[in-house]
Write an enzyme that holds these catalytic residues in place. Structure first.
Site, PDB file in Angstrom:
ATOM      1  N   CYS A   1      -4.886  -3.668   3.496  1.00 34.83           N
ATOM      2  CA  CYS A   1      -4.538  -3.214   4.839  1.00 34.83           C
ATOM      3  C   CYS A   1      -5.648  -3.389   5.874  1.00 34.83           C
ATOM      4  O   CYS A   1      -5.836  -4.472   6.405  1.00 34.83           O
ATOM      5  CB  CYS A   1      -4.075  -1.753   4.765  1.00 34.83           C
ATOM      6  SG  CYS A   1      -3.075  -1.226   6.191  1.00 34.83           S
TER       7      CYS A   1
ATOM      8  N   GLU B   1       0.854  -1.187   0.000  1.00 36.51           N
ATOM      9  CA  GLU B   1       0.000   0.000   0.000  1.00 36.51           C
ATOM     10  C   GLU B   1       0.893   1.240   0.000  1.00 36.51           C
ATOM     11  O   GLU B   1       1.939   1.263   0.646  1.00 36.51           O
ATOM     12  CB  GLU B   1      -0.889  -0.018   1.237  1.00 36.51           C
ATOM     13  CG  GLU B   1      -1.935   1.091   1.265  1.00 36.51           C
ATOM     14  CD  GLU B   1      -2.818   1.027   2.510  1.00 36.51           C
ATOM     15  OE1 GLU B   1      -3.971   1.476   2.431  1.00 36.51           O
ATOM     16  OE2 GLU B   1      -2.338   0.536   3.554  1.00 36.51           O
TER      17      GLU B   1
ATOM     18  N   LYS C   1     -10.362   0.356  -1.908  1.00 34.04           N
ATOM     19  CA  LYS C   1     -10.423   0.043  -0.484  1.00 34.04           C
ATOM     20  C   LYS C   1     -11.733   0.538   0.143  1.00 34.04           C
ATOM     21  O   LYS C   1     -12.084   1.721   0.011  1.00 34.04           O
ATOM     22  CB  LYS C   1      -9.228   0.689   0.212  1.00 34.04           C
ATOM     23  CG  LYS C   1      -9.065   0.342   1.692  1.00 34.04           C
ATOM     24  CD  LYS C   1      -7.814   1.023   2.228  1.00 34.04           C
ATOM     25  CE  LYS C   1      -7.533   0.643   3.677  1.00 34.04           C
ATOM     26  NZ  LYS C   1      -6.308   1.311   4.177  1.00 34.04           N
TER      27      LYS C   1
END
Length: 272
Positions: A161, A47, A120
């Site tokens: 993440c 990321e 995301k």
């Protein structure tokens, strides 16, 4: 049609990204080459591999529209040059708002074709003492359903993440052979939870998990946990790296995957 291979080498690249886009792309290029030299056929970048800005909104300055821009050109060129499957960490994509972007993973096949996109959906927030993060300041949550693509190791699920803390998200990917996790866990949260969360996702979904992280002290003062890793379906660590730039690498073994699922058929025993 993708040919499935019993043994398929994958690699997670770990960086300590800076505030300079060109410098970060050069670092990623060198590490991709090293992973390819080691036999990796699918490579995952972390990321924010392209930028760790001084401020949350610095990423707005390098935002790209889908299909255009130097970051996407770099990812496409690297996949084509090396003939690899490349999971491009995350990059800032335009979301139609002036002050926010999508934090997006793009996937390229060995011909350089973009084959998957995931924006995301879970945005990190943390506040304790002087340490504080709020991704929603500069990121708009994605509106897409969980995304997968097919590689020579079979079905691959995409996550980013903070998604790691939501097991229902990973269940929604369906039965996959590999889950990839580009990440930039903080040192605080990573030292406490990174390993146990990754191993849990591998064990409960009986699949390999490949996590590519930021790992070190950045120019902006932030310290990321690192510990990029490949974990097998039994929860064992195949390979890992602590802090600093580098590579965690190993093979996706489909026979081992089959044996784990047959000896403990937990996925078949699900009632909900």
């Amino acid at each position: 049609m993708v040919s499935i291979k019993d043994d398929f080498r994958v690699a997670a690249i770990q960086t300590v990204s800076s505030t300079q886009l060109a410098q970060n792309l050069d670092q990623a290029s060198l590490l991709i080459q090293q992973a390819v030299d080691g036999g990796a056929q699918l490579i995952v970048l972390p990321e924010y591999f392209c930028l760790m800005g001084n401020k949350d909104r610095d990423k707005l300055a390098i935002r790209e529209t889908l299909g255009h821009g130097p970051i996407q050109e770099f990812l496409c060129a690297q996949a084509l040059l090396h003939g690899i499957w490349l999971v491009g960490g995350t990059l800032p994509l335009d979301c139609g708002e002036p002050d926010r972007i999508y934090n997006t993973t793009l996937v390229y096949d060995p011909s350089g074709l973009r084959i998957a996109r995931y924006d995301k959906i879970h945005l990190f927030g943390y506040k304790k003492g002087a340490e504080s993060y709020d991704e929603s300041v500069s990121i708009r949550p994605g509106e897409n359903s969980p995304q997968t693509f097919t590689a020579p190791c079979g079905s691959v699920g995409l996550s980013i993440c903070y998604d790691l803390r939501f097991p229902e998200f990973f269940r929604a990917l369906g039965q996959v052979n590999l889950m990839v996790v580009p990440a930039a866990f903080t040192y605080t949260t990573g030292s406490a939870h990174w390993d146990v969360l990754l191993r849990a996702r591998a064990i409960e979904n009986q699949c390999y998990v490949l996590a590519a992280a930021q790992g070190g002290k950045h120019e902006n003062g932030r310290r990321t946990w690192g510990h990029s890793v490949l974990i097998d379906p039994w929860g064992d660590v195949v390979d890992s790296i602590a802090e600093g730039s580098g590579i965690a690498m190993g093979d996706i073994n489909l026979q081992h995957l089959h044996d784990v699922r047959e000896s403990l058929p937990a996925l078949k025993h699900r009632t909900m």
